[in-house]
Write a protein that holds these residues in place. Structure first.
Motif, PDB file in Angstrom:
ATOM      1  N   GLY A 144       2.218  -3.672   3.875  1.00 51.70           N
ATOM      2  CA  GLY A 144       2.366  -3.538   5.320  1.00 51.70           C
ATOM      3  C   GLY A 144       3.090  -2.279   5.734  1.00 51.70           C
ATOM      4  O   GLY A 144       2.630  -1.542   6.615  1.00 51.70           O
ATOM      5  N   CYS A 145       4.227  -1.988   5.086  1.00 52.34           N
ATOM      6  CA  CYS A 145       5.021  -0.839   5.539  1.00 52.34           C
ATOM      7  C   CYS A 145       4.350   0.482   5.187  1.00 52.34           C
ATOM      8  O   CYS A 145       4.433   1.446   5.967  1.00 52.34           O
ATOM      9  N   THR A 146       3.665   0.556   4.043  1.00 50.82           N
ATOM     10  CA  THR A 146       3.000   1.810   3.686  1.00 50.82           C
ATOM     11  C   THR A 146       1.761   2.050   4.543  1.00 50.82           C
ATOM     12  O   THR A 146       1.487   3.192   4.947  1.00 50.82           O
ATOM     13  N   ARG A 206      -0.598 -12.108  12.742  1.00 47.27           N
ATOM     14  CA  ARG A 206      -1.702 -12.700  11.985  1.00 47.27           C
ATOM     15  C   ARG A 206      -2.811 -11.689  11.710  1.00 47.27           C
ATOM     16  O   ARG A 206      -3.390 -11.693  10.623  1.00 47.27           O
ATOM     17  N   ALA A 207      -3.117 -10.844  12.683  1.00 51.78           N
ATOM     18  CA  ALA A 207      -4.216  -9.886  12.506  1.00 51.78           C
ATOM     19  C   ALA A 207      -3.980  -9.003  11.289  1.00 51.78           C
ATOM     20  O   ALA A 207      -4.924  -8.631  10.586  1.00 51.78           O
ATOM     21  N   TYR A 208      -2.728  -8.660  11.041  1.00 53.23           N
ATOM     22  CA  TYR A 208      -2.390  -7.859   9.856  1.00 53.23           C
ATOM     23  C   TYR A 208      -2.410  -8.709   8.590  1.00 53.23           C
ATOM     24  O   TYR A 208      -2.890  -8.280   7.536  1.00 53.23           O
ATOM     25  N   VAL A 262      -5.052  -4.359   4.786  1.00 54.62           N
ATOM     26  CA  VAL A 262      -4.199  -4.001   5.918  1.00 54.62           C
ATOM     27  C   VAL A 262      -4.737  -2.749   6.602  1.00 54.62           C
ATOM     28  O   VAL A 262      -4.817  -2.671   7.832  1.00 54.62           O
ATOM     29  N   ASP A 263      -5.120  -1.765   5.792  1.00 51.83           N
ATOM     30  CA  ASP A 263      -5.732  -0.559   6.357  1.00 51.83           C
ATOM     31  C   ASP A 263      -6.950  -0.915   7.200  1.00 51.83           C
ATOM     32  O   ASP A 263      -7.158  -0.358   8.284  1.00 51.83           O
ATOM     33  N   ARG A 264      -7.747  -1.849   6.696  1.00 50.70           N
ATOM     34  CA  ARG A 264      -8.963  -2.229   7.409  1.00 50.70           C
ATOM     35  C   ARG A 264      -8.634  -2.925   8.731  1.00 50.70           C
ATOM     36  O   ARG A 264      -9.300  -2.685   9.748  1.00 50.70           O
ATOM     37  N   SER A 265      -7.616  -3.760   8.743  1.00 49.37           N
ATOM     38  CA  SER A 265      -7.255  -4.430   9.991  1.00 49.37           C
ATOM     39  C   SER A 265      -6.790  -3.415  11.034  1.00 49.37           C
ATOM     40  O   SER A 265      -7.146  -3.510  12.220  1.00 49.37           O
ATOM     41  N   ILE A 266      -5.998  -2.428  10.606  1.00 50.05           N
ATOM     42  CA  ILE A 266      -5.557  -1.379  11.540  1.00 50.05           C
ATOM     43  C   ILE A 266      -6.745  -0.560  12.016  1.00 50.05           C
ATOM     44  O   ILE A 266      -6.851  -0.216  13.202  1.00 50.05           O
TER      45      ILE A 266
END
Length: 418
Positions: free
Chosen positions: A132-134, A365-367, A379-383
């Protein structure tokens, strides 16, 4: 040309297709050999990521993420409100270049949303908080580490030294232990403290009770059977360092028992003022659910407030944060920033919140659905999904920047509005 009654018919001329014509139609996509990349590429929405996450994650951690309190009415209403808003677009505007960046609490961010604090994150997928943080740092958005995190303050600072890292604090009964965490966050370079104020007691998270969810997850006949079609999760769980809370002692009970044993139901606005005196960075109060508390929090020194009902995980039938935005904005004016979370599953939800008075939004939740679907890549894909939806919605509304969004762009038509 043939005629039949009063109708004229044109006879279509046929021909034998040429090989070249067929070749032009045969355009195959390049194969994607990585199974993870293939499934993430096919995910076009956050709900697609949720479906992948559900297949790949055991029931207890998935339900911990996916569920909310009691009958889950608060979460349902928040999402329903977003689904039933109506946008009012402007046309014939030059939107060839759109800027979705915002300046939030003194720093510019490339997108108008950040990653909210989530507890027990490595339980969802082993990369947890580090993913998440990266991902947030690389995307140019802020990341918030939870008191209930499974990676330490120092771990996050080391993994994302170029990111904007925030620390979320629950005020414990042991004040000295709470402030020791605050001191560590300051020493690690965290510039903002997020005080969560809506957990005097744990919400009735019935899915967790029914699943018998413990920290760490326990092996029972039910969990073993549930794990059989999800070997990757268990392989990660069993072959990486033990799952534990990074900021507190080990715990072997249920989540509700942990929350009730730790969190202090005596916390008041006087405690908020005390924290303001002891924390010199930016201070955000999360969990505000009415206008009066918003005003009091700003008067007590909050630089920003987050309208939030904890993702529906505390009080069921709580106010919908989106619907509170206009009245709270009117009362606090520009004295503090106004943020919101809960129910965000699409970039259009983010745009609607900004138009309705929010300075910034937060996703949880989305993340986590992205994390469960594919670790850091997920996570990259959700962003990526949310950002593309934000840009597309802004263009379709006829706005070139976030500053152009205003209440004239959105109308609330659902049954929960006044």
């Amino acid at each position: 040309m043939a005629q039949s009654g009063s109708r004229t018919r044109v006879k279509v001329k046929r021909r034998i297709p040429h090989i070249g014509d067929l070749a032009a139609l045969l355009k195959f996509r390049k194969p994607i050999f990585s199974a993870k990349k293939r499934r993430l590429t096919r995910a076009l929405t956050i709900y697609d990521l949720r479906a992948i996450a559900k297949r790949r994650t055991p029931q207890a951690p998935f339900d911990y993420t996916d569920g909310s309190a009691d009958q889950e009415i608060s979460l349902t209403r928040a999402r329903k409100t977003f689904e039933e808003i109506e946008f009012i677009p402007n046309v014939l505007r030059d939107v060839s270049k759109v800027d979705a960046s915002v300046t939030m609490l003194g720093r510019k961010h490339s997108l108008p949303f950040g990653i909210a604090p989530t507890g027990f994150t490595r339980m969802m997928q082993t990369e947890g908080e580090i993913a998440g943080c990266t991902a947030a740092a690389d995307a140019g958005i802020p990341y918030t580490l939870s008191t209930m995190g499974t990676r330490s303050i120092e771990d996050v600072a080391a993994a994302a030294p170029h990111g904007r890292n925030w620390f979320q604090l629950y005020m414990w009964k042991d004040r000295d232990r709470s402030m020791a965490l605050v001191d560590r966050a300051k020493a690690a370079g965290f510039d903002t403290l997020v005080l969560t104020v809506d957990v005097p007691v744990a919400g009735a998270r019935l899915r967790d009770v029914r699943n018998g969810m413990t920290i760490p997850p326990s092996l029972t006949s039910k969990t073993i059977l549930n794990a059989i079609p999800r070997p990757a999760w268990w392989l990660n769980f069993l072959t990486t360092d033990p799952l534990k809370f990074a900021s507190m002692d080990a715990w072997n009970g249920t989540v509700a028992e942990l929350l009730d044993s730790m969190f202090d139901p005596t916390v008041t606005f006087e405690d908020l003022k005390w924290i303001r005196k002891n924390w010199k960075g930016k201070l955000v109060v999360k969990g505000i659910q009415n206008v009066d508390d918003a005003v009091k929090s700003v008067s007590a020194g909050a630089d920003a407030i987050i309208l939030s009902n904890h993702g529906g995980r505390q009080l069921d039938r709580a106010p919908v944060p989106f619907l509170l935005l206009p009245e709270v904005r009117k009362k606090i004016g520009k004295k503090a920033e106004l943020h919101m979370d809960t129910g965000i599953m699409h970039g259009a939800d983010i745009v609607a919140a900004l138009a309705n008075g929010a300075n910034f939004t937060w996703i949880g939740r989305a993340y986590l659905y992205g994390l469960m679907a594919g670790g850091r890549d997920g996570v990259d894909r959700s962003i990526e999904i949310l950002s593309s939806q934000v840009y597309r919605t802004m263009k379709l509304l006829g706005v070139k920047s976030v500053s152009e969004l205003n209440p004239s762009h959105v109308r609330t038509i659902n049954r929960f509005a006044k």
